[in-house]
Design a protein around this motif. Structure first.
Motif, PDB file in Angstrom:
ATOM      1  N   GLU A 104       0.825  -1.206   0.000  1.00 40.24           N
ATOM      2  CA  GLU A 104       0.000   0.000   0.000  1.00 40.24           C
ATOM      3  C   GLU A 104       0.863   1.261   0.000  1.00 40.24           C
ATOM      4  N   LYS A 105       1.944   1.258   0.766  1.00 40.19           N
ATOM      5  CA  LYS A 105       2.834   2.421   0.794  1.00 40.19           C
ATOM      6  C   LYS A 105       3.550   2.587  -0.541  1.00 40.19           C
ATOM      7  N   LEU A 106       3.905   1.494  -1.165  1.00 43.31           N
ATOM      8  CA  LEU A 106       4.520   1.573  -2.489  1.00 43.31           C
ATOM      9  C   LEU A 106       3.546   2.164  -3.504  1.00 43.31           C
ATOM     10  N   GLU A 107       2.293   1.716  -3.456  1.00 47.05           N
ATOM     11  CA  GLU A 107       1.288   2.234  -4.391  1.00 47.05           C
ATOM     12  C   GLU A 107       1.089   3.731  -4.205  1.00 47.05           C
ATOM     13  N   MET A 108       1.023   4.180  -2.962  1.00 52.61           N
ATOM     14  CA  MET A 108       0.806   5.590  -2.699  1.00 52.61           C
ATOM     15  C   MET A 108       1.980   6.432  -3.195  1.00 52.61           C
ATOM     16  N   ALA A 109       3.196   5.950  -2.970  1.00 50.85           N
ATOM     17  CA  ALA A 109       4.372   6.701  -3.424  1.00 50.85           C
ATOM     18  C   ALA A 109       4.427   6.764  -4.948  1.00 50.85           C
ATOM     19  N   LEU A 110       4.079   5.666  -5.608  1.00 53.71           N
ATOM     20  CA  LEU A 110       4.078   5.637  -7.069  1.00 53.71           C
ATOM     21  C   LEU A 110       3.035   6.597  -7.626  1.00 53.71           C
ATOM     22  N   GLN A 111       1.848   6.596  -7.045  1.00 51.00           N
ATOM     23  CA  GLN A 111       0.804   7.509  -7.503  1.00 51.00           C
ATOM     24  C   GLN A 111       1.218   8.963  -7.299  1.00 51.00           C
ATOM     25  N   GLY A 112       1.851   9.234  -6.161  1.00 54.88           N
ATOM     26  CA  GLY A 112       2.296  10.594  -5.890  1.00 54.88           C
ATOM     27  C   GLY A 112       3.334  11.064  -6.891  1.00 54.88           C
ATOM     28  N   ALA A 113       4.284  10.193  -7.216  1.00 54.74           N
ATOM     29  CA  ALA A 113       5.309  10.553  -8.198  1.00 54.74           C
ATOM     30  C   ALA A 113       4.685  10.792  -9.570  1.00 54.74           C
ATOM     31  N   ASN A 114       3.761   9.904  -9.963  1.00 50.23           N
ATOM     32  CA  ASN A 114       3.099  10.063 -11.265  1.00 50.23           C
ATOM     33  C   ASN A 114       2.320  11.368 -11.343  1.00 50.23           C
ATOM     34  N   SER A 115       1.697  11.746 -10.235  1.00 53.50           N
ATOM     35  CA  SER A 115       0.910  12.983 -10.233  1.00 53.50           C
ATOM     36  C   SER A 115       1.781  14.217 -10.410  1.00 53.50           C
ATOM     37  N   GLN A 116       3.060  14.095 -10.082  1.00 53.73           N
ATOM     38  CA  GLN A 116       4.003  15.201 -10.257  1.00 53.73           C
ATOM     39  C   GLN A 116       4.754  15.111 -11.587  1.00 53.73           C
ATOM     40  N   GLY A 117       4.360  14.175 -12.431  1.00 53.86           N
ATOM     41  CA  GLY A 117       4.997  14.034 -13.726  1.00 53.86           C
ATOM     42  C   GLY A 117       6.340  13.348 -13.689  1.00 53.86           C
ATOM     43  N   ILE A 118       6.620  12.615 -12.620  1.00 54.66           N
ATOM     44  CA  ILE A 118       7.894  11.904 -12.491  1.00 54.66           C
ATOM     45  C   ILE A 118       7.715  10.483 -13.005  1.00 54.66           C
ATOM     46  N   LYS A 119       8.516  10.100 -13.968  1.00 52.01           N
ATOM     47  CA  LYS A 119       8.465   8.751 -14.525  1.00 52.01           C
ATOM     48  C   LYS A 119       9.281   7.817 -13.647  1.00 52.01           C
ATOM     49  N   VAL A 120       8.603   6.848 -13.033  1.00 51.77           N
ATOM     50  CA  VAL A 120       9.269   5.866 -12.171  1.00 51.77           C
ATOM     51  C   VAL A 120       9.568   4.619 -12.985  1.00 51.77           C
ATOM     52  N   LYS A 121      10.820   4.197 -12.989  1.00 56.93           N
ATOM     53  CA  LYS A 121      11.245   3.042 -13.782  1.00 56.93           C
ATOM     54  C   LYS A 121      11.538   1.809 -12.954  1.00 56.93           C
ATOM     55  N   GLY A 122      11.654   1.961 -11.615  1.00 54.75           N
ATOM     56  CA  GLY A 122      12.020   0.777 -10.852  1.00 54.75           C
ATOM     57  C   GLY A 122      11.872   0.969  -9.358  1.00 54.75           C
ATOM     58  N   LEU A 123      12.205  -0.087  -8.641  1.00 54.38           N
ATOM     59  CA  LEU A 123      12.123  -0.143  -7.179  1.00 54.38           C
ATOM     60  C   LEU A 123      13.437  -0.698  -6.650  1.00 54.38           C
ATOM     61  N   ILE A 124      13.995  -0.052  -5.634  1.00 57.87           N
ATOM     62  CA  ILE A 124      15.213  -0.527  -4.974  1.00 57.87           C
ATOM     63  C   ILE A 124      14.837  -1.136  -3.631  1.00 57.87           C
ATOM     64  N   LEU A 125      15.263  -2.359  -3.398  1.00 56.89           N
ATOM     65  CA  LEU A 125      15.072  -3.035  -2.117  1.00 56.89           C
ATOM     66  C   LEU A 125      16.441  -3.414  -1.555  1.00 56.89           C
ATOM     67  N   ILE A 126      16.645  -3.156  -0.260  1.00 51.33           N
ATOM     68  CA  ILE A 126      17.877  -3.554   0.425  1.00 51.33           C
ATOM     69  C   ILE A 126      17.499  -4.621   1.440  1.00 51.33           C
ATOM     70  N   ASN A 127      18.087  -5.789   1.315  1.00 55.71           N
ATOM     71  CA  ASN A 127      17.691  -6.926   2.155  1.00 55.71           C
ATOM     72  C   ASN A 127      18.914  -7.807   2.457  1.00 55.71           C
ATOM     73  N   PRO A 128      19.366  -7.838   3.736  1.00 55.21           N
ATOM     74  CA  PRO A 128      18.921  -7.103   4.920  1.00 55.21           C
ATOM     75  C   PRO A 128      19.047  -5.589   4.741  1.00 55.21           C
ATOM     76  N   GLN A 129      18.146  -4.875   5.432  1.00 50.73           N
ATOM     77  CA  GLN A 129      18.007  -3.448   5.199  1.00 50.73           C
ATOM     78  C   GLN A 129      19.048  -2.643   5.976  1.00 50.73           C
ATOM     79  N   ASN A 130      19.520  -1.586   5.339  1.00 48.16           N
ATOM     80  CA  ASN A 130      20.448  -0.644   5.960  1.00 48.16           C
ATOM     81  C   ASN A 130      19.782   0.727   5.905  1.00 48.16           C
ATOM     82  N   PRO A 131      19.487   1.354   7.051  1.00 50.53           N
ATOM     83  CA  PRO A 131      20.066   1.167   8.382  1.00 50.53           C
ATOM     84  C   PRO A 131      19.209   0.390   9.377  1.00 50.53           C
ATOM     85  N   LEU A 132      18.059  -0.111   8.971  1.00 48.21           N
ATOM     86  CA  LEU A 132      17.124  -0.691   9.932  1.00 48.21           C
ATOM     87  C   LEU A 132      17.553  -2.053  10.449  1.00 48.21           C
TER      88      LEU A 132
END
Length: 470
Positions: free
Chosen positions: A201-229
């Protein structure tokens, strides 16, 4: 007096080229004039040319950016002869000189070792293939190269925040690619949630927000295990994130650089390459390096595994700028094939030392009443120091960080990781026991408002794990 012939009254602009005054006096007589008159349309000689190396460029890859297609095209056009030679060395009578071609940047033998290594430690359901392996000088180079070949200038990747801040430099300074932060917060909203948890759900919201600002999103970065968490995604979570990316035709870059630094067995870490089925293999790209898991950041050795041949080719062609020396290639091949030493000596000892160091720092934080996050992976603890910020601002966070520096202890403040909540700090615990003891003493002095740094700290209660293999 006499009239000049009509032909002599013509301007000498049609002479075939520039000449000195002396040349005109001696050579531009009737003979040259007759030659000029015979060829009035003759062009001036070409003394310079503006190159356009992409004039004949064409790309049929839907996965590459325009510059990624150009990079791959250079590889395909310039390296064809060398590829032919290496595919059939025995039957060809000629031999190329040693070059810096992409083929010699990383020989197949090393890529085979990497494929076997990743197959074993990622627990892939089927053996990984050497032709899908690319080796560059570190994961920073892999990030930069991937961003360049996948994105046009100004396009973007989604990335859960907080995240390792240097990624901004990797993708922005090199490829002029933007990052869209998917903000996570510390609030726990239910029994099945955890602080800073990423959801579709958070990914969908961020993608929609970027699209609404005219930003073309091409991908997703995942860090696993996560840094700094220090967080770890479950197989179900990974599958959900990959399905989200497939729905929106996004590439997924998975950074698994802490894969072998999971020191709590109960955590149950799973590599994305261990999944039985990748929703979109052509858009899933996995990175790993020796810098963290083997403490070898200075040797610069990073790997990319992707089943997309166009992406692999485009990234590999950039090895001219990110290649490894032959000495490093040899050392890495020797290390990666020494499975007995890695499994029986190195990993058990490394995990024991990480666990002991983590236990000590975690105990000190508990004694100070400081909440923190850590799930038994990586080199760091994500500590909540918000109670030391009366106004809860990023200015106060930076001032607290400066006080730590003044007391000669280095920690990282949350804003450097694009954390949206002021007051979170990353503490690295992968160090010797006596230095951790001194560091935690100085942390205590800062938080208790003391200005004097003790030069002779009390004896530290933690001990280095004994080397069971000496």
């Amino acid at each position: 007096m006499f009239a000049l012939p009509e032909k002599e009254s013509r301007a000498p602009s049609t002479c075939p080229g520039p000449a000195s005054t002396q040349d005109l006096d001696s050579n531009c007589g009737d003979g040259l004039e007759r030659e000029c008159s015979r060829k009035p349309d003759q062009k001036l000689p070409e003394l310079y040319g503006v190159g356009d190396p992409t004039a004949g460029f064409s790309s049929n890859s839907s996965h590459l950016s325009s510059r990624g297609g150009i990079i791959k095209w250079f590889w395909d056009s310039a390296e064809a002869g060398y590829r032919t030679y290496h595919m059939d060395e025995a039957s060809l009578t000629w031999a190329p000189v040693r070059t810096n071609s992409a083929l010699t940047c990383c020989p197949r033998g090393l890529r085979e070792e990497v494929a076997r290594f990743l197959s074993f430690y990622c627990k892939s359901p089927a053996p990984l293939q050497a032709e899908n392996v690319v080796v560059l000088n570190g994961c920073a180079s892999v990030f930069s190269a991937l961003a360049t070949v996948l994105c046009e200038v100004g396009e973007a990747f989604l990335i859960p925040a907080p995240y390792y801040g240097a990624i901004t430099q990797h993708v922005c300074l090199y490829g002029n690619v933007r990052l869209v932060s998917v903000y996570l917060d510390s609030e726990v909203t239910g029994p099945d949630t955890r602080p800073f948890q990423l959801t579709v759900e958070k990914l969908e919201m961020a993608l929609q927000g970027a699209n609404s600002q005219g930003i073309k999103v091409k991908g997703l970065i995942l860090i696993n295990p996560q840094n700094p968490l220090g967080d770890i995604y479950s197989p179900a979570e990974l599958q959900n994130f990959l399905e989200f990316a497939k729905r929106h035709e996004l590439h997924v870059m998975v950074d698994e650089v802490y894969m072998l630094s999971v020191f709590e067995e109960s955590v149950g870490y799973r590599s994305v390459l261990s999944l039985e089925r990748l929703p979109d293999p052509q858009r899933t790209h996995v990175m790993w390096a020796t810098s963290k898991d083997f403490g070898m950041s200075g040797l610069r050795f990073g790997t990319l595994y992707t089943e997309n041949r166009d992406v692999a080719t485009a990234v590999a062609s950039l090895c001219r700028y990110h290649g490894l020396s032959g000495l490093v290639q040899h050392q890495m091949a020797q290390l990666l094939r020494d499975r007995d030493w890695i499994n029986q000596v190195y990993l058990p000892e490394n995990h024991a030392r990480l666990k002991a160091a983590h236990t000590y720092v975690a105990g000190e934080l508990r004694a100070l009443g400081i909440p923190f996050l850590s799930r038994g992976a990586g080199f760091f603890i994500w500590a909540d120091l918000r109670k030391y910020l009366p106004e809860g601002s990023f200015e106060e966070e930076r001032r607290l960080w400066r006080r730590f520096l003044d007391h000669k202890v280095l920690v990282s403040f949350g804003k450097a990781f694009e954390c949206k909540e002021p007051g979170w700090f990353r503490l690295v615990f992968s160090d010797k026991a006596h230095r951790l003891c001194l560091g935690m003493q100085r942390v205590r002095q800062v938080l208790e408002g003391k200005s004097q740094v003790a030069e002779d700290p009390p004896a530290c209660q933690t001990q280095e794990p004994r080397d069971r293999h000496r």
